[in-house]
Design a protein around this motif. Structure first.
Motif, PDB file in Angstrom:
ATOM      1  N   LEU A 124     -42.085   9.190   5.269  1.00 48.41           N
ATOM      2  CA  LEU A 124     -41.635   9.273   6.658  1.00 48.41           C
ATOM      3  C   LEU A 124     -40.118   9.049   6.779  1.00 48.41           C
ATOM      4  O   LEU A 124     -39.533   9.314   7.821  1.00 48.41           O
ATOM      5  CB  LEU A 124     -42.362   8.222   7.521  1.00 48.41           C
ATOM      6  N   LEU A 125     -39.512   8.535   5.691  1.00 47.20           N
ATOM      7  CA  LEU A 125     -38.074   8.243   5.741  1.00 47.20           C
ATOM      8  C   LEU A 125     -37.269   9.543   5.700  1.00 47.20           C
ATOM      9  O   LEU A 125     -37.424  10.339   4.765  1.00 47.20           O
ATOM     10  CB  LEU A 125     -37.689   7.355   4.555  1.00 47.20           C
ATOM     11  N   PRO A 126     -36.412   9.770   6.696  1.00 46.91           N
ATOM     12  CA  PRO A 126     -35.602  10.998   6.653  1.00 46.91           C
ATOM     13  C   PRO A 126     -34.503  10.901   5.591  1.00 46.91           C
ATOM     14  O   PRO A 126     -34.074   9.801   5.228  1.00 46.91           O
ATOM     15  CB  PRO A 126     -34.997  11.059   8.065  1.00 46.91           C
ATOM     16  N   LEU A 127     -34.070  12.034   5.113  1.00 48.84           N
ATOM     17  CA  LEU A 127     -32.979  12.151   4.124  1.00 48.84           C
ATOM     18  C   LEU A 127     -33.259  11.356   2.847  1.00 48.84           C
ATOM     19  O   LEU A 127     -32.371  10.748   2.247  1.00 48.84           O
ATOM     20  CB  LEU A 127     -31.646  11.681   4.728  1.00 48.84           C
ATOM     21  N   ARG A 128     -34.526  11.352   2.443  1.00 51.85           N
ATOM     22  CA  ARG A 128     -34.888  10.590   1.239  1.00 51.85           C
ATOM     23  C   ARG A 128     -34.120  11.063   0.008  1.00 51.85           C
ATOM     24  O   ARG A 128     -33.635  10.282  -0.787  1.00 51.85           O
ATOM     25  CB  ARG A 128     -36.394  10.721   0.960  1.00 51.85           C
ATOM     26  N   GLY A 129     -34.042  12.374  -0.113  1.00 46.61           N
ATOM     27  CA  GLY A 129     -33.365  12.953  -1.291  1.00 46.61           C
ATOM     28  C   GLY A 129     -31.919  12.528  -1.355  1.00 46.61           C
ATOM     29  O   GLY A 129     -31.398  12.180  -2.419  1.00 46.61           O
ATOM     30  N   LEU A 130     -31.276  12.535  -0.193  1.00 44.94           N
ATOM     31  CA  LEU A 130     -29.857  12.163  -0.130  1.00 44.94           C
ATOM     32  C   LEU A 130     -29.673  10.698  -0.554  1.00 44.94           C
ATOM     33  O   LEU A 130     -28.794  10.375  -1.355  1.00 44.94           O
ATOM     34  CB  LEU A 130     -29.346  12.360   1.296  1.00 44.94           C
ATOM     35  N   PHE A 131     -30.525   9.832  -0.035  1.00 41.83           N
ATOM     36  CA  PHE A 131     -30.421   8.406  -0.380  1.00 41.83           C
ATOM     37  C   PHE A 131     -30.682   8.182  -1.876  1.00 41.83           C
ATOM     38  O   PHE A 131     -29.993   7.407  -2.530  1.00 41.83           O
ATOM     39  CB  PHE A 131     -31.400   7.567   0.449  1.00 41.83           C
ATOM     40  N   ARG A 132     -31.697   8.871  -2.372  1.00 41.87           N
ATOM     41  CA  ARG A 132     -32.004   8.715  -3.803  1.00 41.87           C
ATOM     42  C   ARG A 132     -30.802   9.123  -4.655  1.00 41.87           C
ATOM     43  O   ARG A 132     -30.422   8.439  -5.599  1.00 41.87           O
ATOM     44  CB  ARG A 132     -33.210   9.592  -4.185  1.00 41.87           C
ATOM     45  N   THR A 133     -30.209  10.266  -4.291  1.00 44.95           N
ATOM     46  CA  THR A 133     -29.053  10.752  -5.052  1.00 44.95           C
ATOM     47  C   THR A 133     -27.895   9.753  -4.955  1.00 44.95           C
ATOM     48  O   THR A 133     -27.250   9.433  -5.953  1.00 44.95           O
ATOM     49  CB  THR A 133     -28.592  12.123  -4.505  1.00 44.95           C
ATOM     50  N   ALA A 134     -27.664   9.263  -3.728  1.00 44.65           N
ATOM     51  CA  ALA A 134     -26.534   8.348  -3.518  1.00 44.65           C
ATOM     52  C   ALA A 134     -26.705   7.072  -4.348  1.00 44.65           C
ATOM     53  O   ALA A 134     -25.749   6.585  -4.953  1.00 44.65           O
ATOM     54  CB  ALA A 134     -26.425   7.995  -2.044  1.00 44.65           C
ATOM     55  N   LEU A 135     -27.935   6.576  -4.403  1.00 42.75           N
ATOM     56  CA  LEU A 135     -28.151   5.324  -5.144  1.00 42.75           C
ATOM     57  C   LEU A 135     -28.149   5.547  -6.651  1.00 42.75           C
ATOM     58  O   LEU A 135     -27.841   4.633  -7.417  1.00 42.75           O
ATOM     59  CB  LEU A 135     -29.474   4.678  -4.712  1.00 42.75           C
ATOM     60  N   PHE A 136     -28.500   6.763  -7.063  1.00 39.66           N
ATOM     61  CA  PHE A 136     -28.532   7.045  -8.503  1.00 39.66           C
ATOM     62  C   PHE A 136     -27.129   7.377  -9.036  1.00 39.66           C
ATOM     63  O   PHE A 136     -26.845   7.174 -10.210  1.00 39.66           O
ATOM     64  CB  PHE A 136     -29.492   8.211  -8.777  1.00 39.66           C
ATOM     65  N   THR A 137     -26.277   7.897  -8.128  1.00 40.73           N
ATOM     66  CA  THR A 137     -24.957   8.376  -8.572  1.00 40.73           C
ATOM     67  C   THR A 137     -24.155   7.351  -9.384  1.00 40.73           C
ATOM     68  O   THR A 137     -23.585   7.716 -10.418  1.00 40.73           O
ATOM     69  CB  THR A 137     -24.135   8.861  -7.358  1.00 40.73           C
ATOM     70  N   PRO A 138     -24.065   6.074  -8.977  1.00 45.25           N
ATOM     71  CA  PRO A 138     -23.259   5.140  -9.788  1.00 45.25           C
ATOM     72  C   PRO A 138     -23.684   5.106 -11.250  1.00 45.25           C
ATOM     73  O   PRO A 138     -22.860   4.868 -12.134  1.00 45.25           O
ATOM     74  CB  PRO A 138     -23.513   3.775  -9.131  1.00 45.25           C
TER      75      PRO A 138
END
Lengths: 320, 419
Positions: A124-138
């Motif tokens: 149900l969380l919107p923009l899940r993919g974006l958040f996952r990418t952002a947190l994985f990026t570092p």
């Protein structure tokens, strides 16, 4: 009366076959040609592993019993280097620092990774993919580059973080040169850098849990906490075991980030075992001692990993 | 089929052997000049001039051919051990002089006593302190390529705005000027501008605090004995700790690089550094002056930065002869002058007059203060350990530690390091 043996299902090409039990299916007979082909394919890997892994390990083991410096003659010194590992106050202090680093890093990184994995697993969380990418990026940024960036951010004179905090009336001071704050600071940067990786592993583990279990729990009126405690956490046993071992090994091998951010300082408070190995080997040119220290670290890592492996294996067995 | 499989195996095996065999060293050709590899860390204009000097040497004779490889000093230090231990190393290598004794002690460099003893080697007039830096137990293992005392760089614009017309010459004047130049505009306790940048650890060539100790009449090591725990050193450490923490003339927790940045960003009016600070200041549009480190109660002295080159143990006889021939060439009076002017460092020969290098104002200024230079921990093999003990002492002192206790701890640790 005749008895009928149940007829075997018709065998089809490509039909499902259950996975082989651990230990293999039993001896298979292959032609000599087949065997040679296998050997030919394996040989490059075996040669590379022998030259770049096995041989250096054996060489290091041999060096650990000598006073080798890399040049000139070597003298056999028996267990002298190993005795020094446990009596040199600097090394004992570095072991303590490494333990502290691991004790801070491993639980914080894992808790954060699990929390974000649970959050980002919610459809149900919107923009899940974006958040996952952002947190994985570092995680994909070079550790040395990240360490440089954070060193500048935390710089008391030109650091952006200090500048912002000063605007809010907070004096952060020289965190990386503060004997109390330096270790937490490097741990936090390491957590920021790597928890995204552990989060992705937890996400994979979470997606393996059958949704029917949650549905049944909901029907039974289980709360979110009860669902987590009784379904999610036990079902993540294998994943948790893997993540804990990987995170612990990463913590025990902490080097490049600390090298860049504090250089082991202030006055040795962030000096880790790998930093000591580097300094003994490349600064003091005591290769024999550095090799002994490497083997002690290897043994510590092995014992801790095996202990955890056994713990999680037993847990899984009990759960089954 | 069997044959084909065997041939696959044979090919793989041959490839592995080939890979293993790739580690052969260049060595010396049976005919033609002896090939010599020279690693150095001069990466700026000085590197180009050094390469030119090598090219001129190659053109001057037919017996030797030197090929230079430019690497940063840190890379040289990190790669020399694996290179030499795998017989892939250079035959000549230049490195920070304070690092040479540990390599020499472990057997990485050739003893150059015979070279120095030769009257043709052009080494008789070298600055003696520069040669002392690369001796272990009295044996020279290298030749200097640079030797310069740390100097004080000051920001002329900030001096003018504070009404200061001349660089200070004594510690008291230094601290007084630094107080005038320290500005806390908003009164939040953190000055926006500092009088001086005094790093308390990892200083440039680790020489600032040893310079202060020398000026205060103390020493770190005397022969094979640690002498850090002296009343003179206690006074010096206390004096500068008070200036930093009570008068706040400098931030605490600075390392050498941060101190460079503070000066180059115009946030510190004075800084102690080496010749490279001239180009850093220029690149940052800072109108700078150069002066000697102000005199302490005992004397005017400064720890010196040195760079040296040595012949590695991987050199064969012909390569060693070539290296020594190059050193002789390098120390010819005209080449030594050319090198000084280009590198920005004072001449290595004592018989080159100041007038010969006056065309480069930085060299001229540094040459004038050259007599204040003292070799840092000459002949001390484990200098790295000693310096980290000094770092611990100064950091803890600035952080509020008891100076007497800190000196006592440093005394035993340094004694242990040099034994």
């Amino acid at each position: 009366m005749t008895t009928h043996a149940p007829s075997a299902p018709p065998r089809r090409r490509g039909a499902y076959r259950p996975p082989a039990p651990i230990g293999g299916r039993g001896p298979l007979r292959h032609s000599p040609r087949h065997r040679l082909t296998v050997v030919a394919f394996l040989t490059p890997a075996i040669v590379i592993l022998t030259v770049f892994v096995a041989w250096p390990m054996v060489s290091a083991l041999r060096l650990s019993f000598t006073d080798a410096s890399g040049f000139g003659r070597e003298k056999f010194v028996g267990l002298e280097n190993y005795a020094r590992v446990f009596t040199d106050p600097d090394i004992v202090s570095a072991m303590g620092n490494t333990a502290l680093y691991a004790l801070l890093f491993t639980p914080i990184a894992i808790a954060l990774a699990l929390a974000f994995a649970l959050l980002l697993n919610n459809p149900l969380l919107p923009l899940r993919g974006l958040f996952r990418t952002a947190l994985f990026t570092p995680f994909i940024v070079s550790l040395a580059v990240a360490a440089f960036a954070w060193s500048y951010l935390l710089d008391p004179q030109i650091g952006l973080l200090n500048y912002w905090l000063r605007g809010l009336g907070i004096q952060l001071g020289n965190v990386l040169q503060d004997p109390t704050l330096a270790m937490p600071a490097v741990v936090l940067v390491a957590v920021w850098k790597s928890f995204g990786f552990y989060m992705v592993i937890f996400l994979a583990g979470l997606q393996d849990i059958p949704t029917s279990l949650y549905e049944a729990a909901r029907v039974d009126g289980a709360s979110a906490w009860q669902r987590f405690r009784s379904i999610t956490f036990p079902m993540l046993g294998n994943t948790m075991g893997f993540v804990v071992i990987v995170a612990l090994i990463a913590a025990l091998q902490a080097f490049d980030q600390i090298y860049v951010m504090t250089g082991g300082g202030p006055y040795g408070t962030t000096q880790t075992i790998v930093m000591e190995i580097y300094q003994s080997g490349f600064r003091k040119l005591e290769l024999g001692f550095a090799s002994a220290l490497s083997y002690v670290l290897l043994l510590i890592t092995l014992v801790l990993s095996l202990t955890q492996f056994l713990f999680f294996s037993r847990r899984e067995k009990d759960a089954a | 089929m069997m044959k084909r499989s065997l041939s696959v195996l044979a090919t793989v095996g041959a490839a592995a052997l080939l890979l293993a065999g790739c580690s052969g060293s260049s060595g010396t050709a049976s005919d033609g000049p002896a090939e010599i590899t020279f690693w150095h860390g001069y990466t700026e204009a000085d590197g180009k001039v050094l390469d030119q000097i090598v090219a001129d040497f190659n053109a001057s004779q037919q017996k030797y051919k030197i090929t230079t490889e430019t690497k940063t000093w840190a890379v040289i230090d990190d790669t020399l051990l694996p290179a030499l231990s795998s017989k892939e190393g250079p035959q000549i290598v230049a490195m920070p002089a304070e690092r040479m004794p540990v390599y020499a002690d472990r057997g990485a460099f050739a003893d150059l006593s015979d070279f120095y003893a030769s009257s043709d080697s052009n080494t008789a007039d070298l600055v003696p302190q520069a040669v002392d830096m690369i001796k272990v137990g009295g044996t020279p293992y290298g030749v200097p390529t640079g030797f310069v005392p740390l100097a004080m760089f000051y920001n002329k614009a900030l001096f003018a705005s504070a009404g200061i017309t001349e660089a200070p010459t004594t510690w008291d004047a230094w601290v007084a000027d630094a107080k005038k130049l320290t500005v806390d505009e908003n009164g939040d306790g953190t000055p926006e501008q500092y009088g001086v940048a005094i790093p308390d650890h990892a200083t440039v060539a680790n020489g600032l605090w040893p310079s202060l100790l020398l000026s205060g009449g103390g020493q770190i090591v005397d022969g094979d004995k640690a002498v850090i725990d002296s009343p003179e050193n206690a006074k010096t450490i206390q004096y500068w700790t008070d200036a930093i923490t009570k008068d706040k003339i400098s931030p605490t927790g600075l390392d050498g690089i941060a101190a460079d940045q503070l000066f180059s960003s115009g946030k510190a009016a004075m800084h102690v550094g080496g010749p490279w600070m001239a180009s850093i200041a220029k690149d940052n549009n800072i109108d700078y002056g150069i002066a000697a480190i102000p005199a302490g109660p005992a004397e005017q002295a400064a720890s010196a930065i040195g760079v040296a080159m040595g012949v590695t143990e991987s050199a064969d006889d012909a390569q060693r002869a070539g290296a020594e021939a190059f050193f002789t060439y390098f120390f010819q009076k005209d080449v030594a002058t050319q090198w000084s002017l280009a590198s920005g460092w004072p001449p290595l020969r004592t018989d080159i007059p100041l007038s010969d290098v006056s065309s480069n104002p930085v060299v001229a200024a540094l040459s004038e203060i050259a007599p204040t230079g003292r070799a840092l921990l000459p002949g001390v093999v484990n200098g790295t350990d000693v310096i980290s003990d000094i770092d611990e002492l100064t950091q803890k002192s600035v952080a509020g530690g008891d100076v007497t206790e800190l000196l006592s701890t440093a005394q035993s640790k340094i004694q242990q390091a040099i034994e």
